[in-house]
Design a protein around this motif. Structure first.
Motif, mmCIF file in Angstrom:
data_model
loop_
_atom_site.group_PDB
_atom_site.id
_atom_site.type_symbol
_atom_site.label_atom_id
_atom_site.label_comp_id
_atom_site.label_asym_id
_atom_site.label_seq_id
_atom_site.Cartn_x
_atom_site.Cartn_y
_atom_site.Cartn_z
ATOM 1 N N SER A 95 -2.578 4.092 -3.733
ATOM 2 C CA SER A 95 -3.289 2.810 -3.836
ATOM 3 C C SER A 95 -4.791 3.011 -3.722
ATOM 4 O O SER A 95 -5.272 3.829 -2.932
ATOM 5 N N LYS A 110 0.827 -1.201 0.000
ATOM 6 C CA LYS A 110 0.000 0.000 0.000
ATOM 7 C C LYS A 110 0.868 1.261 0.000
ATOM 8 O O LYS A 110 1.847 1.359 0.732
ATOM 9 N N THR A 152 -1.798 -1.522 -8.572
ATOM 10 C CA THR A 152 -1.837 -0.135 -8.100
ATOM 11 C C THR A 152 -2.496 0.824 -9.076
ATOM 12 O O THR A 152 -3.240 1.718 -8.662
ATOM 13 N N GLY A 191 -8.560 0.404 -4.142
ATOM 14 C CA GLY A 191 -9.090 -0.803 -3.522
ATOM 15 C C GLY A 191 -10.567 -0.942 -3.789
ATOM 16 O O GLY A 191 -11.176 -0.129 -4.496
#
Length: 470
Positions: free
Chosen positions: A219, A215, A387, A221
């Motif tokens: 980053s 991370k 990423t 998610g």
């Protein structure tokens, strides 16, 4: 204004089309075209009406679903007044200058990328005309085709600026033919391909399961695709001296624009992480970019001409593989040409592997055998475990016009992904612009990130010039 389609049978949705229409990966391509002159609305509508877009079934078909849940395309009439959306902004007079225009257009497209899906009661495309900024924004659902096929359709609507009857020139891949050399050289090449393919495929499988990047401040998610966005542009080759760029492309350090693009991305990301991280850039940091590699040969000028004159069908669709690109970050102050050396090594290894065809085939099989639910989960996990996303599309090589209006630039980006950063580069008439779409709560300063990329290229050119003089 309506256009009546030719009567044809319904067409089932392709596996890739089903994937891009899944709720997790509902993807729209945005193509921004800036004109040098004010927009003539009637001329734009007339150009679209007579273009190949409306001759192709994908652009004049509704997305339908039968009683069994199967999706398919059904031909319909196209009402151009519903597809061409004119934006007259009283607050944006365009008098603020080029930078203000660019910022306003970027903000408009960033807002579209999150909160404005395409309506399914009409074919899945729109054209937004931003009158105050002389921009047309083509919104085309990714289910209709990938970047190469959609760029080909767009090019057929344009003409050369110095020859109003001629189609623009596109670079097409040429078959290299069988490799010459001694038998042990060919054997070594095959062994390299097998080894690299095995390693890269293994990494792909691990990324689809549990292996994830470390991370960082860029980053994303799961769920980040729903976050508000900002859009910025890095002008990597706005008015570059061709001789300086050739020093980068024709040296032992790099051979292709992809080498330079990847080196600029690596250097720019390193600069940004070093600036944003409180402890500075972590030593030995390696992050991963997800890149889309086209597997279809771009149509030649002859193909496009036959499509126009003989009404032959120009094949559209999505035919690309996913390639995982390692990005090695370095402290500022290191030799900038090291990024080029590493980029060339990485690109050469990827070219010697079958990673892209393998990932395309795996995705196609998962979609065909298990359905869109499992295919979208597979793609979603890969995005969440990497990423950022990068892509590179080659555009026209000379100045062109659209509806008689000379084009200043062409830029492309897509709607939001779980990544906090996506980058799309398009080259056009000697310039290359990189669109940076970011989740603004994670990357609040995309303009600074864009400057990191621009400074990275300048530093590499200066280093290459200094090396050439030695």
């Amino acid at each position: 204004m309506s256009v009546s389609p030719v009567s044809v049978s319904d067409e089932p949705l392709t596996p890739a089309g089903r994937l891009f229409l899944s709720p997790e990966l509902d993807t729209i391509i945005h193509c921004i075209i800036r004109g040098k002159d004010p927009i003539n609305i009637d001329a734009v509508k007339q150009t679209i009406e007579s273009s190949l877009m409306l001759q192709h079934p994908r652009f004049c078909s509704l997305l339908m679903r039968d009683r069994n849940g199967n999706q398919y395309w059904k031909r319909t009439e196209v009402d151009l007044d519903r597809h061409v959306i004119v934006i007259n902004s009283e607050d944006d007079s365009g008098a603020g200058g080029e930078d203000d225009d660019e910022a306003a257009v970027n903000q408009y497209v960033a807002d579209l990328s999150v909160s404005t899906p395409l309506s399914t009661d009409k074919p899945l495309w729109e054209t937004h005309l931003l009158m105050a900024h002389r921009c047309a924004v083509f919104r085309i659902h990714h289910a209709l085709g990938d970047g190469i096929s959609l760029m080909s359709i767009l090019i057929t609507c344009c003409r050369k600026i110095d020859d109003p009857e001629a189609l623009p020139t596109m670079i097409t891949k040429r078959d290299s033919g069988p490799k010459e050399g001694k038998w042990w050289d060919r054997l070594c090449s095959v062994l390299m391909m097998v080894c690299f393919t095995f390693v890269f495929v293994l990494e792909f499988v691990l990324r689809a399961t549990w292996v994830s990047d470390r991370k960082t401040v860029i980053s994303g998610g799961a769920g980040v695709e729903l976050w508000p966005r900002k859009l910025a542009t890095a002008n990597c080759l706005p008015d570059s001296n061709p001789n300086e760029v050739c020093l980068l492309l024709n040296s032992d350090l790099s051979k292709t624009i992809n080498d330079v693009f990847l080196a600029v991305v690596s250097s720019g990301i390193s600069r940004y992480l070093d600036h944003r991280s409180q402890q500075g850039l972590q030593k030995g940091l390696r992050i991963t970019a997800e890149a889309m590699v086209n597997l279809r040969k771009p149509p030649s000028l002859e193909d496009l001409t036959n499509f126009i004159k003989n009404n032959t069908l120009l094949r559209l669709g999505n035919q690309f593989g996913v390639v995982l690109i390692p990005i090695y970050c370095r402290k500022s102050g290191d030799d900038p040409l090291q990024y080029l050396k590493q980029a060339k090594k990485t690109v050469d290894q990827k070219k010697h592997s079958l990673e892209a065809p393998f990932t395309y085939k795996v995705g196609d099989l998962v979609m065909s055998w298990l359905g869109p639910k499992y295919a979208s989960v597979l793609n979603y996990r890969i995005v969440c475990n990497t990423t950022f996303t990068i892509s590179n599309v080659i555009g026209p090589q000379e100045q062109i016009t659209l509806a008689g209006n000379p084009i200043a630039y062409i830029r492309v980006n897509t709607s939001s992904l779980p990544h906090a950063l996506t980058m799309h580069m398009v080259s056009y008439a000697g310039r290359a612009d990189i669109q940076l779409l970011v989740a603004k709560d994670i990357i609040p300063d995309p303009e600074f990130l864009a400057k990191c990329f621009e400074d990275a290229l300048i530093e590499m050119k200066e280093a290459a010039i200094a090396t050439a003089k030695c």
